[in-house]
Structure formats: structure tokens, C-alpha cells
Write a protein that holds these residues in place. Structure first.
Motif, short mmCIF file in Angstrom:
data_model
loop_
_atom_site.label_atom_id
_atom_site.label_comp_id
_atom_site.label_asym_id
_atom_site.label_seq_id
_atom_site.Cartn_x
_atom_site.Cartn_y
_atom_site.Cartn_z
N ILE A 1 0.84 -1.20 0.00
CA ILE A 1 0.00 0.00 0.00
C ILE A 1 0.88 1.26 0.00
N SER A 2 1.92 1.27 0.85
CA SER A 2 2.81 2.43 0.86
C SER A 2 3.54 2.56 -0.48
N GLY A 3 3.98 1.42 -1.01
CA GLY A 3 4.71 1.44 -2.29
C GLY A 3 3.85 1.96 -3.42
N ALA A 4 2.62 1.45 -3.53
CA ALA A 4 1.74 1.88 -4.61
C ALA A 4 1.45 3.38 -4.47
N PHE A 5 1.23 3.81 -3.21
CA PHE A 5 0.90 5.22 -2.99
C PHE A 5 2.10 6.13 -3.28
N VAL A 6 3.25 5.81 -2.68
CA VAL A 6 4.43 6.66 -2.87
C VAL A 6 4.87 6.64 -4.34
N GLY A 7 4.79 5.49 -4.98
CA GLY A 7 5.17 5.37 -6.39
C GLY A 7 4.39 6.34 -7.26
N MET A 8 3.10 6.43 -7.01
CA MET A 8 2.26 7.32 -7.84
C MET A 8 2.38 8.76 -7.38
N ALA A 9 2.26 8.98 -6.06
CA ALA A 9 2.24 10.35 -5.56
C ALA A 9 3.56 11.07 -5.80
N SER A 10 4.70 10.37 -5.60
CA SER A 10 5.99 11.06 -5.79
C SER A 10 6.20 11.43 -7.25
N GLY A 11 5.83 10.52 -8.16
CA GLY A 11 5.96 10.83 -9.59
C GLY A 11 5.09 12.02 -9.97
N LEU A 12 3.86 12.01 -9.44
CA LEU A 12 2.92 13.08 -9.74
C LEU A 12 3.44 14.43 -9.24
N LEU A 13 3.89 14.45 -7.96
CA LEU A 13 4.33 15.72 -7.37
C LEU A 13 5.59 16.25 -8.06
N LEU A 14 6.54 15.34 -8.35
CA LEU A 14 7.77 15.78 -9.03
C LEU A 14 7.44 16.36 -10.41
N ALA A 15 6.62 15.63 -11.16
CA ALA A 15 6.29 16.09 -12.52
C ALA A 15 5.51 17.40 -12.47
N LYS A 16 4.69 17.56 -11.44
CA LYS A 16 3.92 18.80 -11.28
C LYS A 16 4.85 19.96 -10.93
N THR A 17 5.85 19.68 -10.07
CA THR A 17 6.82 20.71 -9.68
C THR A 17 7.56 21.25 -10.90
N PHE A 18 7.89 20.34 -11.81
CA PHE A 18 8.61 20.75 -13.02
C PHE A 18 7.67 21.26 -14.11
N ARG A 19 6.41 21.45 -13.76
CA ARG A 19 5.41 22.04 -14.66
C ARG A 19 5.26 21.30 -15.99
N PHE A 20 5.15 19.99 -15.93
CA PHE A 20 4.87 19.25 -17.15
C PHE A 20 3.37 19.32 -17.44
N SER A 21 3.03 19.06 -18.71
CA SER A 21 1.61 19.13 -19.10
C SER A 21 0.83 18.04 -18.38
N GLU A 22 -0.46 18.28 -18.22
CA GLU A 22 -1.32 17.31 -17.53
C GLU A 22 -1.25 15.94 -18.22
N GLU A 23 -1.23 15.96 -19.54
CA GLU A 23 -1.18 14.70 -20.29
C GLU A 23 0.06 13.89 -19.92
N LEU A 24 1.21 14.56 -19.82
CA LEU A 24 2.45 13.85 -19.50
C LEU A 24 2.47 13.39 -18.03
N ILE A 25 1.94 14.21 -17.12
CA ILE A 25 1.89 13.81 -15.72
C ILE A 25 1.05 12.53 -15.57
N LEU A 26 -0.09 12.51 -16.26
CA LEU A 26 -0.97 11.34 -16.18
C LEU A 26 -0.33 10.12 -16.83
N THR A 27 0.61 10.36 -17.75
CA THR A 27 1.32 9.26 -18.40
C THR A 27 2.39 8.68 -17.47
N VAL A 28 3.04 9.56 -16.69
CA VAL A 28 4.09 9.13 -15.77
C VAL A 28 3.48 8.43 -14.54
N LEU A 29 2.30 8.89 -14.14
CA LEU A 29 1.67 8.43 -12.89
C LEU A 29 1.76 6.92 -12.61
N PRO A 30 1.35 6.03 -13.54
CA PRO A 30 1.35 4.61 -13.17
C PRO A 30 2.67 3.88 -13.43
#
Lengths: 124, 229
Positions: B98-127
Motif C-alpha cells: 500500500i505504501s509502495g503503490a501510494f508513494v510510487g504514484m504520488a511522488s511521480g505526480l508531485l515531481l512532474a507537477k513541480t517541473f510544470r509538465f503538461s497534464e497529459e504527461l503527468i498522467l502518463t508518468v503516474l502509473p
């Protein structure tokens, strides 16, 4: 020959379960992929002994032996997105790397801690 | 050329290349020879060389891709066979997955959001920390790009395999449960192959973690997307 027929029929059954999963997804408008719903159905059926393992085992093993083959057509599609990795997009690779290592650290440390504390409570 | 014939040609080409490169991988067991990577590269080169578009290739490619769904369903069988291992270690597995699945998705999402990537790319990196077939279907559902999602899944797998042993040594992760769950939750199939090199218990743990992360991630992913977008 008989063995191949069994594998073939079992793969059709797996396909059927997948289609049921897709059907449930559309019916209830679930955000889950249909394949995961199918997975949960099969796992539950096996656990409750509704469906015996030997009626699906060889088909599942055959299908999973070539698992990486099925996503090659999709990965080939990356050829259409080459421009993503020129320029800023390269950073996405670094992001994925960092995120992967954070994930490994958290899940590895937590599960190791949990298993050791469980062992201690058992007094071993 | 006839459409059916062309489809057969592309499907046959993919299967042949895969089987050849798969046996090459099993001969040398070198991570860079992972069949997805080698087969994909060779097919892209062939398509570019003969000036075939991806759309044309997919006439045959989609036949092969249609096995993805049933293959995910089939993952229930190895998980069922490891149910004793799962039940005996329910608490560490649940916590790690549960922690792995959550951190895996949330950390990718937050990092990609910090670097201001497009929504489409963030959603692609997420899983990206989930096994490819599930990651692609999730990315598709979110409105990301499935084929790029598969590429990020591979990047995650390679990151885990290349830096995993160093990181785990550094952090003192030295039990089969810690190593197996760490590798399976972050680097899926490639990580599981590496876990088996540590030992059968590491490997089984990793494959259990990989499968369960795919399930947990399928529930968590849409929730995260709903929260952040």
C-alpha cells in the motif's frame, strides 16, 4: 495435442473473464481497468474454491510465459513521441528514476520493519 | 498489399523477433537484453527503414496487444499459488504494497507537477511503478498516452535494477521480505527478475508485491487523479 487443446480452451476462458470484467466496468462506470476486475473475479473464484486451479493453470502459465510480447506493439508506439524526449522531457526520465528509488526505499523499509516487529512479538 | 496479409506480416515479424531475442536474453541474462527493449528497438528501426507508419504496423500489432487483458487476469493464478506466503506475511506485505503503490504514484505526480509538465504527461508518468499491461490501461483511462506510459514503466524498471542493490545496501534492507517487496513495488517485472537472483523467497515476495501493487494502484490511481486534477 490434447495438452494444446486444454491450453487453448483455458486461454479462451481467461479471455472470457476479461470480457466480463470489461462489461462490469462499462455497466457500473468504474474507473478500474476491466482486466483488473477480471483478475479480482478469478482470484476470488480460486480462493473460494468455486473454480478449481487445474481448470485454468496451464492456460495462465502459457499466457504469462510471453507476457512481455503483448506490450511490444504498444511500446513501438513510442516512436511517434520521440520529440517528448528532446529538450525538457528528458527530465521526466530523472523524475521516474528518483521516484522509483523513493518508492523502493519506503516499501522496502516499511515491510522489513513490519516483518521484524511481527517476529519479535511472536518471540522468535 | 492486402490488409490481412500485411497484418499477418507485422504480427509474424513481432513474434519472430520476440522469440529470437527472448532466447538471446535467457542465454546471457543481461538486463539490457530484456526482450521488450531489444524487440521494440529492432521493430522501430525496421519500420523507419521501410517507411511503414505506426498506424499500418498496428494492423497486425493490435492482434498481439489484445492478449494484454487476459494476461492480467491470468496473474491471479501465480498469486493464488503463493497465497500461503501472502497470508503468513499479510501485515508486512500489506504495509509495503500500500505504501509502495501510494508513494510510487504520488511522488511521480508531485515531481512532474513541480517541473510544470503538461497534464497529459503527468498522467502518463503516474502509473510507472506498476506492471506495464496495467500501467498502460490506467494511463489510457486517465487520458495519458499508453505507449509512453510503457516507456516510463521500463525506465522505472531499469532504475530499480541498476540502483536497487546499492540503495538497499545503503538503507540496510537485507531481508528477503524487504528486498522482494521493495523491488516488486517499485520496479515490477524487471525488479522481480532481479529479486529472484537474491533467492527464491525474494523473488516470490517481489512477484506477490508486483501483482498486488497493480491492484492497489488501480484503485489509488483514479483517486489521486480526481484529487489533483
Amino acid at each position: 495435442m490434447m495438452k494444446f487443446a486444454i491450453i487453448f480452451i483455458q486461454i479462451i476462458v481467461l479471455y472470457g473473464i476479461y470480457l466480463i470484467g470489461e462489461e462490469i466496468r462499462t455497466l457500473f462506470r468504474l474507473p478500474l481497468p476491466g482486466s483488473i476486475i477480471g483478475f479480482l473475479l478469478l482470484f476470488t473464484a480460486l480462493m473460494l474454491k468455486i473454480y478449481p486451479l487445474r481448470w485454468i493453470e496451464s492456460g495462465a502459465h502459457f499466457l504469462l510465459a510471453f507476457l512481455s510480447l503483448y506490450f511490444i506493439p504498444a511500446t513501438v508506439g513510442a516512436m511517434e513521441y520521440g520529440e517528448v524526449f528532446t529538450g525538457k522531457g528528458v527530465w521526466l526520465i530523472a523524475i521516474v528514476l528518483v521516484s522509483t528509488l523513493i518508492t523502493m526505499a519506503v516499501s522496502g523499509l516499511l515491510s522489513q520493519w513490519a516483518s521484524r516487529s511481527a517476529d519479535q512479538r511472536r518471540g522468535s | 498489399m492486402d490488409v490481412v496479409l500485411l497484418s499477418l506480416l507485422f504480427a509474424g515479424m513481432t513474434i519472430t523477433a520476440y522469440l529470437l531475442l527472448n532466447s538471446l536474453y535467457f542465454k546471457y541474462r543481461w538486463t539490457l537484453l530484456t526482450p521488450v527493449l531489444t524487440t521494440t528497438t529492432i521493430i522501430i528501426i525496421l519500420l523507419l527503414l521501410f517507411d511503414v507508419s505506426y498506424e499500418q504496423y498496428m494492423l497486425g500489432g493490435q492482434w498481439i496487444g489484445s492478449f494484454l487483458g487476459p494476461a492480467v487476469v491470468a496473474l491471479a493464478v501465480p498469486l493464488y499459488k503463493q497465497r500461503d506466503l501472502l497470508i503468513q506475511n499479510l501485515w508486512p506485505v500489506a504495509l509495503g504494497v500500500i505504501s509502495g503503490a501510494f508513494v510510487g504514484m504520488a511522488s511521480g505526480l508531485l515531481l512532474a507537477k513541480t517541473f510544470r509538465f503538461s497534464e497529459e504527461l503527468i498522467l502518463t508518468v503516474l502509473p510507472k511503478s506498476l506492471t506495464s499491461p496495467v500501467a498502460m490501461q490506467l494511463a489510457d483511462g486517465f487520458g495519458g498516452i499508453p505507449s509512453l506510459a510503457a516507456v516510463f514503466v521500463m525506465v522505472a524498471g531499469f532504475s530499480g535494477v541498476i540502483f536497487g542493490s546499492w540503495l538497499m545496501k545503503l538503507l540496510g534492507i537485507d531481508s528477503p521480505i524487504g528486498r522482494g517487496i521493495g523491488l516488486g513495488s517499485s520496479a515490477h517485472g524487471l525488479g522481480t527478475a532481479m529479486a529472484f537472483e537474491y533467492g527464491p523467497e525474494d523473488g516470490s515476495m517481489s512477484s506477490v508485491a508486483m501483482t498486488l501493487c497493480a491492484v492497489v494502484g488501480s484503485f489509488l490511481g483514479p483517486a489521486l487523479v480526481w484529487l489533483f486534477f
